[in-house]
Design a protein around this motif. Structure first.
Motif, short mmCIF file in Angstrom:
data_model
loop_
_atom_site.label_atom_id
_atom_site.label_comp_id
_atom_site.label_asym_id
_atom_site.label_seq_id
_atom_site.Cartn_x
_atom_site.Cartn_y
_atom_site.Cartn_z
N LEU A 279 -4.04 2.47 -2.65
CA LEU A 279 -3.30 3.71 -2.83
C LEU A 279 -4.15 4.81 -2.20
O LEU A 279 -5.33 4.93 -2.52
CB LEU A 279 -3.05 4.01 -4.31
CG LEU A 279 -2.37 2.91 -5.13
CD1 LEU A 279 -2.21 3.36 -6.58
CD2 LEU A 279 -1.01 2.55 -4.54
N ALA A 280 -3.57 5.57 -1.29
CA ALA A 280 -4.31 6.64 -0.61
C ALA A 280 -3.60 7.96 -0.84
O ALA A 280 -2.38 8.01 -1.03
CB ALA A 280 -4.43 6.34 0.88
N ALA A 281 -4.36 9.04 -0.85
CA ALA A 281 -3.78 10.36 -1.06
C ALA A 281 -4.42 11.37 -0.13
O ALA A 281 -5.58 11.21 0.28
CB ALA A 281 -3.97 10.81 -2.52
N THR A 282 -3.66 12.38 0.23
CA THR A 282 -4.18 13.45 1.09
C THR A 282 -3.35 14.70 0.94
O THR A 282 -2.16 14.64 0.66
CB THR A 282 -4.21 13.02 2.57
OG1 THR A 282 -4.80 14.05 3.36
CG2 THR A 282 -2.79 12.75 3.09
N ASP B 296 -8.84 8.81 -2.47
CA ASP B 296 -8.39 10.19 -2.57
C ASP B 296 -8.88 10.98 -1.36
O ASP B 296 -10.01 10.80 -0.91
CB ASP B 296 -8.92 10.82 -3.86
CG ASP B 296 -8.19 12.09 -4.23
OD1 ASP B 296 -7.16 12.40 -3.60
OD2 ASP B 296 -8.64 12.79 -5.17
N GLU B 297 -8.01 11.84 -0.85
CA GLU B 297 -8.30 12.68 0.33
C GLU B 297 -8.78 11.83 1.50
O GLU B 297 -9.82 12.08 2.11
CB GLU B 297 -9.32 13.77 -0.02
CG GLU B 297 -8.81 14.78 -1.02
CD GLU B 297 -7.49 15.45 -0.61
OE1 GLU B 297 -7.17 15.46 0.59
OE2 GLU B 297 -6.78 15.94 -1.49
N ILE B 298 -7.99 10.82 1.84
CA ILE B 298 -8.34 9.92 2.93
C ILE B 298 -8.38 10.66 4.27
O ILE B 298 -9.04 10.23 5.22
CB ILE B 298 -7.36 8.73 2.99
CG1 ILE B 298 -7.89 7.63 3.92
CG2 ILE B 298 -5.96 9.19 3.41
CD1 ILE B 298 -7.10 6.35 3.86
N ASP C 151 0.85 -1.19 0.00
CA ASP C 151 0.00 0.00 0.00
C ASP C 151 0.88 1.24 0.00
O ASP C 151 1.99 1.25 0.53
CB ASP C 151 -0.92 0.00 1.22
CG ASP C 151 -1.88 -1.18 1.22
OD1 ASP C 151 -2.09 -1.76 0.13
OD2 ASP C 151 -2.41 -1.53 2.29
N VAL C 152 0.36 2.33 -0.61
CA VAL C 152 1.16 3.54 -0.80
C VAL C 152 0.34 4.76 -0.38
O VAL C 152 -0.85 4.86 -0.68
CB VAL C 152 1.58 3.70 -2.28
CG1 VAL C 152 2.42 4.96 -2.47
CG2 VAL C 152 2.34 2.48 -2.77
N LEU C 153 1.01 5.69 0.33
CA LEU C 153 0.40 6.96 0.68
C LEU C 153 1.03 8.05 -0.19
O LEU C 153 2.25 8.22 -0.21
CB LEU C 153 0.62 7.28 2.16
CG LEU C 153 0.08 8.64 2.64
CD1 LEU C 153 -1.45 8.70 2.49
CD2 LEU C 153 0.47 8.90 4.10
N ILE C 154 0.18 8.81 -0.89
CA ILE C 154 0.63 9.90 -1.77
C ILE C 154 0.21 11.22 -1.13
O ILE C 154 -0.97 11.43 -0.86
CB ILE C 154 0.01 9.76 -3.16
CG1 ILE C 154 0.29 8.37 -3.74
CG2 ILE C 154 0.53 10.84 -4.10
CD1 ILE C 154 -0.58 8.02 -4.93
N THR C 155 1.18 12.10 -0.87
CA THR C 155 0.87 13.36 -0.22
C THR C 155 1.27 14.53 -1.10
O THR C 155 2.18 14.43 -1.92
CB THR C 155 1.58 13.47 1.14
OG1 THR C 155 3.00 13.32 0.95
CG2 THR C 155 1.11 12.40 2.10
N GLY C 156 0.60 15.65 -0.90
CA GLY C 156 0.90 16.85 -1.68
C GLY C 156 -0.28 17.80 -1.63
O GLY C 156 -1.41 17.41 -1.30
N SER D 165 5.68 5.60 0.44
CA SER D 165 5.11 6.94 0.31
C SER D 165 5.69 7.68 -0.89
O SER D 165 6.83 7.45 -1.29
CB SER D 165 5.35 7.75 1.59
OG SER D 165 6.74 7.95 1.80
N VAL D 166 4.86 8.55 -1.47
CA VAL D 166 5.27 9.43 -2.56
C VAL D 166 4.87 10.84 -2.17
O VAL D 166 3.69 11.08 -1.85
CB VAL D 166 4.59 9.05 -3.89
CG1 VAL D 166 5.08 9.96 -5.02
CG2 VAL D 166 4.83 7.58 -4.25
N VAL D 167 5.82 11.77 -2.17
CA VAL D 167 5.55 13.17 -1.85
C VAL D 167 5.64 13.96 -3.15
O VAL D 167 6.70 14.01 -3.78
CB VAL D 167 6.53 13.73 -0.81
CG1 VAL D 167 6.21 15.18 -0.51
CG2 VAL D 167 6.51 12.89 0.46
#
Length: 462
Positions: free
Chosen positions: A282-285, A244-246, A168-173, A310-312
């Motif tokens: 995949l989650a993003a916030t 998206d926007e978890i 699992d991956v968290l994408i932030t930005g 994680s991906v920033v």
């Protein structure tokens, strides 16, 4: 070729000796053994390894925690788990956390050799595929993501690495930076690429509908539930699910989501049967989740569950020349969509785009270019074609400085424009048509300048 380094971690000295002696039979391999799991974690932080082999039951840091921490430090690390107490639960948990394989103790040396040889060969194939993929990538684009800046090249490399694993991956930005594009790129390059990519905007679903939306419901589960309905998690089975926007999820629902992700099982609203699901999350916030955890708004255990890798994504204002590259890409794209000839782009327009802070990031830049192109009629786009608010804010000095040459020039230009317009209207006695003819400007453009500087033609009519 450099030797492939293997780290073996087990609190039993005898097992370490067996592993060391057995793996020494492989060519081009260097074996490092360690009894202490905290020391092993230090080694993983400071050295590069192709493969980690670790026991599950160990004092201090157990094998599953070591696996999770190792994965967080190096998402590309291949991991083989060992245990003298094999159960389906530990095997499943190991695989969920990203282990490549699982071996039971005691084992025959040939079993260990076969497992390790297969894992190292698979890793080499992945590396070769990664190199070939980089050779065919456009220098300014990565799938649907445009950018050649150093910061985006780092993002692209992280996407490559996370695509090769099933964690699992968290994408932030910030909002508008393209987090969903990153998620789609990871999916497209993963082994799940042929299966579904299902996205859900957590901030767009009312709280009372979220459980039914994700988990589905049975007929009669609530008023209006006149038929069985599949949830999005079940619909995404075998593929990738993008939350998206978890950070917008309410704490009460976070606990239910956490359980579903831990067990990889869901139960429809009104149902009794547990339904297994095989999805990659995949989650993003745009939120600072560690700060939200401290404030009591987000569960720490859910954060650790989704943040295996994680991906920033950096904001557009920190991406330098990417602004020009993305702008010209959008101009070409929207000109085709509008069935217009692609216009030339002036240096002053690009200068304004570079100076504007882009609070809405790439999404805002795309909207500005589309609006500018739709409203323009000339063969060249200039700064005058941009929305007034963009030009005005691009000329504002940053906090703590006077803006330098560009801001001073912008101020002088604004003064000149207003003085010229006032003199022109005085000469033409407020006749806008005559003023536009003398200025050699379209009437619409002249009106735009008048509005920009607050000049009223009626004030000059006798």
């Amino acid at each position: 070729m450099d030797k492939q380094r293997i780290l073996v971690v087990d609190d039993e000295e005898g097992i370490l000796e067996v592993c060391s002696d057995t793996l020494a039979r492989l060519s081009n391999v260097e074996v490092v053994v360690e009894q202490s799991s905290p020391k092993a974690l230090e080694l993983l932080s400071s050295d590069d390894f192709a493969l980690l082999i670790t026991d599950i039951r160990m004092p201090e840091i157990d094998g599953l925690e070591l696996l999770r921490l190792a994965r967080k430090r190096d998402a590309n690390l291949t991991i083989l788990m060992m245990t003298a107490f094999p159960t389906a639960g530990t095997a499943v948990e190991s695989m969920k956390l990203g282990a490549a394989d699982y071996i039971s103790k005691p084992f025959m040396p040939e079993e260990l050799l076969a497992a390790v040889a297969q894992l190292l060969e698979g890793r080499s194939v992945k590396q070769e595929r990664s190199v070939l993929q980089r050779q065919v990538d456009r220098p300014y684009a990565f799938d649907e993501i445009i950018g050649s800046s150093v910061s985006m090249q780092s993002v692209f490399e992280t996407i490559r690495r996370t695509s090769e694993i099933d964690a699992d991956v968290l994408i932030t930005g910030e909002t508008g930076v393209g987090k969903e594009l990153v998620a789609r790129s990871i999916h497209k390059r993963s082994k799940r690429a042929e299966r579904r990519f299902v996205a859900l905007d957590c901030g767009a679903i009312p709280d009372n509908l979220m459980e039914s939306e994700l988990f589905g419901h049975e007929r009669g589960a609530f008023t209006g539930a006149d038929r069985q309905n599949l949830g999005l998690l079940e619909f995404a089975d075998g593929g990738t699910f993008f939350l998206d926007e978890i950070g917008e999820l309410q704490p009460a629902f976070q606990a239910k989501l956490l359980r579903a992700l831990q067990e990889r099982e869901i139960r429809r609203v009104g149902g009794r049967r547990q339904i297994p699901i095989n999805v990659r999350i995949l989650a993003a916030t745009q939120r600072d989740l560690p700060a939200e955890i401290r404030a009591g708004n987000f569960r720490a255990d859910l954060y650790y569950r989704i943040n295996v890798a994680s991906v920033v994504v950096p904001p557009l204002r920190e991406r330098g020349d990417d602004i020009t590259t993305i702008a010209t890409h959008y101009i070409s794209r929207f000109a085709r969509e509008m069935d217009k000839d692609e216009p030339e782009v002036s240096a002053d327009l690009l200068e304004v785009l570079q100076r504007y802070p882009w609070p809405g990031n790439v999404r805002e830049l795309g909207n500005v270019i589309k609006r500018t192109l739709a409203m323009s009629s000339g063969s060249t786009l200039t700064a005058d074609d941009l929305p007034d608010e963009v030009v005005a804010r691009a000329g504002d000095p940053a906090d703590g400085d006077d803006g330098g040459f560009l801001a001073a020039r912008s101020h002088r230009m604004a003064s000149f424009e207003r003085e010229y317009l006032v003199s022109l209207l005085q000469l033409c006695k407020g006749d806008v048509s005559e003023a536009a003819r003398r200025a050699r400007l379209p009437r619409g453009t002249l009106y735009r300048f008048l509005k920009k500087h607050g000049v009223q033609p009626g004030d000059f009519r006798s």
